[in-house]
Design a protein around this motif. Structure first.
Motif, short mmCIF file in Angstrom:
data_model
loop_
_atom_site.label_atom_id
_atom_site.label_comp_id
_atom_site.label_asym_id
_atom_site.label_seq_id
_atom_site.Cartn_x
_atom_site.Cartn_y
_atom_site.Cartn_z
N PRO A 213 -1.81 -8.61 6.86
CA PRO A 213 -0.96 -8.91 7.86
C PRO A 213 0.28 -8.30 8.20
O PRO A 213 0.80 -8.44 9.18
CB PRO A 213 -1.17 -9.85 7.79
CG PRO A 213 -2.36 -10.32 7.33
CD PRO A 213 -2.46 -8.72 6.30
N ARG A 214 1.20 -8.55 6.97
CA ARG A 214 2.16 -7.76 6.85
C ARG A 214 3.47 -6.62 7.30
O ARG A 214 3.60 -6.32 7.78
CB ARG A 214 2.95 -7.84 5.71
CG ARG A 214 4.08 -7.78 5.25
CD ARG A 214 5.10 -8.00 3.45
NE ARG A 214 6.18 -7.27 2.83
CZ ARG A 214 6.00 -5.80 2.84
NH1 ARG A 214 5.50 -4.84 2.76
NH2 ARG A 214 7.52 -5.80 2.42
N THR A 215 1.96 -5.45 7.28
CA THR A 215 2.00 -4.31 7.97
C THR A 215 1.63 -4.43 9.55
O THR A 215 2.29 -3.25 9.93
CB THR A 215 1.05 -3.29 6.96
OG1 THR A 215 1.41 -3.23 5.71
CG2 THR A 215 1.64 -1.67 7.28
N ARG A 216 0.52 -5.14 9.57
CA ARG A 216 0.47 -4.93 11.21
C ARG A 216 1.91 -5.88 11.58
O ARG A 216 1.66 -5.01 12.63
CB ARG A 216 -0.97 -5.74 11.15
CG ARG A 216 -2.37 -4.70 10.70
CD ARG A 216 -3.49 -6.19 10.51
NE ARG A 216 -3.58 -6.67 11.68
CZ ARG A 216 -4.61 -6.30 12.31
NH1 ARG A 216 -5.01 -5.04 11.56
NH2 ARG A 216 -5.24 -7.37 13.15
N ASP A 217 2.36 -6.14 11.84
CA ASP A 217 3.27 -7.27 11.98
C ASP A 217 4.70 -6.02 12.22
O ASP A 217 4.73 -6.17 13.10
CB ASP A 217 3.92 -8.17 11.08
CG ASP A 217 2.83 -9.39 11.06
OD1 ASP A 217 1.94 -9.51 12.14
OD2 ASP A 217 3.32 -11.12 10.28
N ILE B 145 4.13 -2.80 12.43
CA ILE B 145 3.86 -1.78 12.92
C ILE B 145 3.84 -2.71 15.05
O ILE B 145 3.94 -1.70 15.96
CB ILE B 145 1.94 -1.66 13.51
CG1 ILE B 145 1.65 -1.01 12.04
CG2 ILE B 145 1.23 -1.41 14.76
CD1 ILE B 145 0.47 -0.54 11.06
N GLU B 146 3.20 -3.90 14.72
CA GLU B 146 3.88 -4.66 16.43
C GLU B 146 5.22 -5.03 16.44
O GLU B 146 5.56 -4.20 17.61
CB GLU B 146 3.67 -5.99 15.64
CG GLU B 146 1.66 -6.06 16.22
CD GLU B 146 1.58 -6.05 17.72
OE1 GLU B 146 1.43 -5.09 18.50
OE2 GLU B 146 0.13 -6.39 18.16
N ASP B 147 6.18 -5.03 15.95
CA ASP B 147 7.37 -4.99 15.52
C ASP B 147 8.34 -3.14 16.26
O ASP B 147 8.89 -3.24 17.27
CB ASP B 147 8.31 -5.34 14.34
CG ASP B 147 8.17 -6.40 14.17
OD1 ASP B 147 7.68 -7.40 15.07
OD2 ASP B 147 8.69 -6.97 13.03
N LEU B 148 7.19 -2.03 15.60
CA LEU B 148 7.67 -0.87 16.16
C LEU B 148 7.20 -0.48 17.88
O LEU B 148 7.89 -0.47 18.38
CB LEU B 148 7.41 -0.09 15.20
CG LEU B 148 7.88 -0.37 13.87
CD1 LEU B 148 7.04 0.68 12.85
CD2 LEU B 148 9.48 0.95 14.05
#
Length: 413
Positions: free
Chosen positions: A381-385, A387-390
């Motif tokens: 989840p931390r990395t997927r978040d 990606i969403e921010d980017l």
């Protein structure tokens, strides 16, 4: 519709849910032969959608998972995390007993071999396999601790604690902080029963991590430092194992203080100031150790201290400093780390690039992390978040690569 592909995916999820073909067939209202034909793609050219919907219901997966043309990276899912949680809530595991009718305990050597397999899988980035390995290992190591005596019992408690640590680590990867905290507390209790200071320190560093992730960072820092002070005299007599877990306690304390330092509480300024000293203490133990290693699955040494320095800068939103610290890590030393550590560093570096406004480089770094360990990028989840921010911020010439990465992560467009 890809009949054979659907059949393969049904077989995959049936096995992952630990169902026999006969059991799956019974739940589907069909025979074992029918299941064999479905999984072999032989039932019909165009499978009935209602059958696929029922299969998804029985297997507890989304229907898209069964009909998708391109299978995605498989992550530990909610069903498997719930299975681990249910295992921790079993009467025998919760009370540390063994049911009267339970099988004889496994020899500790065999149990340890299975623990090595599971922890090696974690460090290699194969996190999804833990959904299958951990519940059985928890039950068997608990039974061994309850039934064995003398030295074998102490060894069983060591294995049980290390298994609970692994449970905590997997729960942190997948963002289940409640499960991580429960497993971390249990690991500390089992470690105390083992009477082994190395295992006590190892369990303490995992609990500190779980406490930090659960919003108890200030308490986590205090707990880690107290554990280090209490156990240091014994740990110094235990060679690389002792120095490695001692150093890790200071690294976890540093990260906990970095989390406090990034908060808006009155402790933030003093916590941020404490981070360099804690990292320096860890570095002293790494220097004593003299080289990178992987004692007690810590990956501890000078290089891992540098990884934590990067992570602390990121936590404190010091992106440019994080990038500089990462760039200072020698390539050969980085390459010698376990894959999980390498991918973790790259995701931290990607966040540092994002904080520094270098978003194209952030995307490229995430792609490098994905090449190291797909699950670290696509499942966590931390990395997927990130990606969403980017996607919200924009990634310039890397937009196409970012969209493709988001698609592989299963993120909505």
């Amino acid at each position: 519709m890809d009949t054979q592909g659907i059949g393969r995916r049904i077989a995959y999820w049936r096995e992952r849910r630990r169902m026999t073909q006969s059991d799956f067939g019974a739940l589907m209202g069909q025979s074992r032969r029918w299941v064999q034909d479905v999984e072999g793609g032989r039932r019909q050219a165009d499978p009935n959608l209602s059958v696929i919907e029922r299969a998804a219901q029985v297997l507890n997966v989304r229907i898209e998972v069964l009909i998708a043309d391109q299978p995605r990276t498989q992550c530990i899912d909610r069903v498997e995390l719930d299975a681990i949680r249910c295992t921790l809530q079993r009467h025998d595991v919760l009370t540390g007993t063994a049911d009267a009718g339970a099988a004889d305990p496994l020899p500790v050597d065999g149990l340890y071999g299975r623990l090595v397999h599971a922890r090696t899988a974690y460090q290699a980035g194969h996190f999804a396999s833990l959904g299958r390995l951990v519940p059985t290992l928890l039950v068997d190591s608990n039974r061994a601790a309850a039934r064995h005596v003398a030295e074998d019992q102490l060894a069983a408690f060591r294995i049980l604690s290390l298994t609970l640590e692994l449970t905590e680590a997997a729960a942190v990867k997948y963002g289940d902080t409640d499960l991580a905290l429960v497993a971390g507390h249990r690991a500390v209790a089992a470690a105390e029963r083992s009477q082994d200071p190395v295992i006590m320190a190892s369990a303490a560093r995992h609990l500190a991590d779980a406490m930090t992730m659960h919003g108890q960072a200030s308490a986590a820092a205090g707990f880690a430092v107290a554990a280090a002070a209490r156990l240091e005299p014994d740990l110094r007599t235990r060679g690389a194992d002792g120095l490695s877990v001692l150093g890790m306690l200071y690294l976890k304390a540093a990260m906990a203080q970095a989390v406090v330092g990034a908060s808006d509480t009155f402790r933030a300024v003093s916590a941020a100031r404490a981070v360099p000293d804690l990292l320096g203490q860890a570095n002293e133990h790494a220097d004593e150790l003299g080289a990178d290693g992987n004692a007690v699955w810590t990956a501890f040494g000078p290089t891992n201290v540098r990884l934590y320095r990067v992570a602390a800068h990121v936590q404190l939103s010091e992106g440019a400093d994080a990038v500089a610290a990462a760039r200072a890590i020698p390539g050969p030393a980085r390459a010698a780390l376990p894959k999980e550590r390498r991918a973790h560093l790259l995701t931290d570096l990607a966040r540092g690039f994002t904080q520094a406004g270098r978003r194209e480089e952030a995307v490229n770094t995430l792609l490098a992390a994905e090449r190291e360990v797909e699950e670290e990028v696509r499942c966590r989840p931390r990395t997927r978040d990130l990606i969403e921010d980017l996607r919200l911020l924009g990634a310039g010439s890397a937009e196409g690569r970012l969209r493709a990465l988001a698609g592989r992560c299963g993120l909505p467009e």
